[in-house]
Structure formats: C-alpha cells, structure tokens
Write a protein that holds these residues in place. Structure first.
Motif, short mmCIF file in Angstrom:
data_model
loop_
_atom_site.label_atom_id
_atom_site.label_comp_id
_atom_site.label_asym_id
_atom_site.label_seq_id
_atom_site.Cartn_x
_atom_site.Cartn_y
_atom_site.Cartn_z
N THR A 317 -6.22 130.79 -10.81
CA THR A 317 -6.19 131.82 -11.84
C THR A 317 -7.59 132.33 -12.17
O THR A 317 -7.73 133.29 -12.93
CB THR A 317 -5.54 131.30 -13.13
N GLY A 318 -8.61 131.68 -11.61
CA GLY A 318 -9.98 132.05 -11.94
C GLY A 318 -10.52 131.29 -13.14
O GLY A 318 -11.68 131.47 -13.51
N GLY A 319 -9.69 130.48 -13.76
CA GLY A 319 -10.13 129.68 -14.89
C GLY A 319 -10.96 128.49 -14.45
O GLY A 319 -11.25 128.31 -13.26
N GLU A 320 -11.34 127.66 -15.40
CA GLU A 320 -12.17 126.49 -15.11
C GLU A 320 -11.47 125.56 -14.14
O GLU A 320 -10.27 125.30 -14.25
CB GLU A 320 -12.49 125.75 -16.41
N THR A 321 -12.22 125.06 -13.19
CA THR A 321 -11.68 124.11 -12.22
C THR A 321 -12.02 122.69 -12.63
O THR A 321 -13.19 122.36 -12.83
CB THR A 321 -12.25 124.38 -10.81
N LYS A 322 -10.98 121.86 -12.76
CA LYS A 322 -11.16 120.44 -13.01
C LYS A 322 -10.37 119.66 -11.96
O LYS A 322 -9.38 120.15 -11.42
CB LYS A 322 -10.70 120.06 -14.42
N VAL A 323 -10.81 118.44 -11.72
CA VAL A 323 -10.22 117.60 -10.68
C VAL A 323 -9.21 116.63 -11.30
O VAL A 323 -9.54 115.94 -12.27
CB VAL A 323 -11.32 116.81 -9.94
N PRO A 324 -7.99 116.56 -10.75
CA PRO A 324 -7.02 115.57 -11.25
C PRO A 324 -7.42 114.15 -10.87
O PRO A 324 -7.82 113.90 -9.73
CB PRO A 324 -5.71 115.97 -10.54
N ILE A 325 -7.30 113.23 -11.82
CA ILE A 325 -7.53 111.82 -11.53
C ILE A 325 -6.33 111.02 -12.02
O ILE A 325 -5.60 111.45 -12.91
CB ILE A 325 -8.81 111.28 -12.21
N ASN A 326 -6.12 109.86 -11.42
CA ASN A 326 -4.97 109.04 -11.81
C ASN A 326 -5.27 107.58 -11.50
O ASN A 326 -6.00 107.27 -10.56
CB ASN A 326 -3.71 109.47 -11.04
#
Length: 437
Positions: A317-326
């Motif tokens: 979407t062009g929004g902020e990119t964050k990385v999923p963690i689990n």
C-alpha cells in the motif's frame, strides 16, 4: 543492544496489549509441577550406576509440525537415543493444527511435539492440561530470560521456547544478476519493476506454491499483517457489523497485491506445492519466494551453494514496512507421554548449547538458548529490522483460534479465479463465524 535482547523487548511490549487480551479463559490449569513430578517418578525409568538416566529402550514419538526441520531433529534424536538407550522416532506434518485436532479427538496425543506457545490454539491445550507443566524444571534457566516470559500461560510453562522467526521475501541473487538487476528491491514499486523485467525475459519472478493450502494460509496471515499491523481490530469491526468485508482496506489490499504477483508467477502455481517451489527456487528457477527464516534450511538441503537473501516484504500500500516475527520452535511433553522422565530429559537435552546450536544452524531462526550464536548472513536484513524496531508480532497470535484455517480455502480459490466479490463474501462469513463463535 543484541539482536536477541532487542527482539525480546519488542515482543514483550507487543504482548502487553495484544496476546494478553486474546488469551482464552483457561482458569485453573489441569497439570501442575507437582503432578508432573509425580508422573515422572512413576514412569519406570531407571538411573544407572553413574546416575545417568537409562530409558530401557522406551519407544516415544516426537511430532514435528515444522517438516523442514525433520532432518536435523532425526539427527538429534539419534544422538539422544544412543546416549539414553531410547527409541524416539520423528514424525512430521505441514498441517499441524488439522493433525493435532484429529489426534486429540482420537485421544492419541504424541509423547513429544513442537508447539507455538503464543498461539491461542496451543494455549487452549495448555488450559486443558494436554501438556505437562514444566514450570519447575531447571532447564528453563537456559532460555534467554527476556523472552522466556512470552511462553508463559496462566503463571505456568508448558513449553520450552527455542527460537523466533521472521518473515519476508527470499531473493535469489543469482537470478537477479543474470537478468541485469543489480539492486535488491526495497519498495513495492521497485519489486514490481524487477518482476516486469524478469517476466519480459521469460523468467519466473515469483514462485507461488498455491496447491499447498497451509502455505496459502500462512502467506495470507503474514502479509495481511504487513498491510495492517493491527488487522485484528479491523476484523473485529467486521464481526461486530461495523464494517463489511467488502469495504475492508486490508482485505482489498491483499487482493490487489496478489493480482499483481499473479502476473509474474509460475504458470503452474495452482498445482505446485511448497516443497517443489523450494526446490525450484533453490536451483535458480525463480527470483522471489515469500517465506520465513525457517526456509533457509530447505534451501541449503536443495542447493548448498544457492546465493539467497531474505528481505522485508514491502508494504504494497506504500505504507510503513515492518517485518512479522513470531515465537517459532518450542517443545512440549504430552500429558500421555509413555515415559515422563525421558520426555523431560529430552527437553533438557534440547536446551544444551551444543544441541541448540546444531538446531539453530539448520533451522535458520534466532535461537533463544543462552550460549548459541546467530551468524547467518542471508538474514542480515532481518537482524537490521529487529534492531531498528521495524517489526510486529504476527497476527495469528491475536486472531481467534481457527480464523486462518477457516479462511484459507477462500484465499486459495481467489488465487485461482480472482473473483473478489466471492472472496470478500467468504471472508465476511469466516470472520463472523470465528469471532462470534
């Protein structure tokens, strides 16, 4: 600040407002440390003259719902079997939730298994006493204290956490370089530009194993999280009748980005499973593949010389990119374990630094065991994301149990026919069913 410590702090902060609110009302746990100790004492194992445990050839099953780690776990259990005179066999599945539900209904729980202690599905089993309470076990002290607390349930521990994972896009650097793409894309527009170049050259840009409904479900959950780090709140609005799924910015964005990827993926994507996709990617038959840190072990098995890098999945979407963690690998002892002494000793064995290092090196995820080093150059971008705080705890830890499974068939169908109206209608039903069930 170290990678492990900064990751622990980020996850702990996220858990305060998220998973704590999503926990099931477990009430009193059915298994206590005292009960576990009593069961262990009655298990029939014997210490030899040197005080070492002798399993007497006892047979146990270890169920792995991370099939990519089966080879290393077979090596580790072989070492354990030789040392303690046991016969632990490893079985594996890529659809853990389904297999476990089936086995629960048949009262055939495995003796040992890997669990995901942040997920509601496993918390419900902790509440039901399906796993042994290990709260008083000394080996928990070997887990990084900053992250150990994340696996706690109702004041007790039912799993020893081993590692955490991150998720993004694996890049085959060889394929990019052979097609004149000198820079690894970091934004969605750059990614699409690279895909267009590859497609124009007759090269598969994205490998999408869409036959594998479990992988489709995981991709949906992880990438929906990138689009909207708080997808749970939006889905709750849908369940409450405050928003229609057809108007969901998150669900529509998921459709949008898949419409674009499908223009640049393997033609046989609906007939390709995860293992075949991994093999093709490892052998330079595709440039990109969505997956997590765990996939590196499979890549190495297929092609030890593969030149790959794991990067963040750019927010489409062009929004902020964050990385999923689990929270990834953890190990638990089943309530019906045939030999509690051996079961608990196996968990202790997994926390020994040399064994945990062996597992970490093969698995590719960040180890939580003290004394283990994480030196994996392919994942440097993930280290940087964690150290900068550009991460979020993946949605499966916030969604009600079963949502990912309820919606996955509709996701798979959308990847086949791109019928958005049908998908959004099915998503509406799935969200209402699970949230209001």
């Amino acid at each position: 600040m170290t990678f492990r410590k900064s990751l622990a702090i980020i996850m702990a902060v996220a858990m305060v407002g998220g998973v704590a609110a999503g926990c099931s009302d477990g009430g009193e746990t059915a298994s206590t440390g005292a009960a576990s100790s009593a069961a262990a004492s009655a298990s029939g194992s014997e210490d030899n003259a040197d005080g070492e445990l002798d399993g007497g050839g006892v047979e146990l099953e270890l169920l792995m719902t991370k099939p990519e780690t089966t080879p290393v776990m077979e090596e580790i259990t072989a070492q354990f079997n030789e040392e303690f005179n046991t016969n632990i066999t490893v079985s594996s599945t890529s659809d853990g939730a389904t297999v476990i539900r089936t086995r629960l209904s048949a009262n055939e729980m495995p003796d040992l298994m890997n669990t995901f202690p942040l997920e509601d599905f496993y918390k419900s089993m902790f509440a039901d006493g399906r796993f042994v309470d290990i709260t008083n076990q000394e080996f928990l002290s070997k887990v990084s204290p900053d992250t150990l607390a994340l696996s706690e349930y109702e004041g007790a521990y039912y799993a020893v956490p081993m590692s955490v994972s991150t998720y993004g896009i694996y890049v085959n650097n060889t394929v990019l370089q052979e097609n004149g793409i000198e820079e690894v894309p970091t934004t969605w527009d750059e990614l699409m530009e690279a895909c267009e170049t590859l497609t124009a050259n007759g090269v598969t840009a994205f490998l999408m194993p869409d036959q594998d409904v479990g992988n489709v479900a995981q991709r949906f959950e992880r990438t929906v999280g990138v689009i909207n780090n708080d997808s749970d709140s939006e889905f709750q609005q849908i369940a409450n009748g405050e928003m229609a799924a057809a108007d969901s910015p998150t669900l529509n964005a998921w459709c949008d980005y898949n419409d674009q990827l499908l223009l640049h993926c393997n033609a046989d994507h609906m007939g390709m499973d995860y293992d075949v996709a991994c093999a093709n990617f490892s052998n330079n038959e595709g440039a990109f593949m969505l997956s997590g840190t765990w996939m590196l072990s499979t890549i190495k098995q297929n092609n030890p010389d593969a030149d790959v890098t794991l990067i963040a999945f750019p927010n489409p979407t062009g929004g902020e990119t964050k990385v999923p963690i689990n929270m990834d690998t953890a190990f638990s002892v089943g309530e019906t374990c045939a030999n509690m002494d051996i079961g608990l000793r196996f968990l202790e064995y997994m926390t020994q630094p040399e064994i945990a290092q062996k597992y970490c090196d093969a698995d590719g995820n960040v180890s939580l065991i003290e004394g283990v080093e994480y030196n994996i150059p392919q994942h440097q971008a993930m280290v940087e994301a964690v150290d900068s705080g550009s991460v979020f705890v993946t949605a499966v830890n916030f969604w009600p149990t079963g949502l990912r499974e309820e919606i996955r068939a509709s996701c798979q169908t959308y990847l086949q026919d791109q019928d958005r109206d049908a998908f959004l209608a099915a998503a509406q039903t799935a969200i209402e069913t699970i949230y209001n069930g």
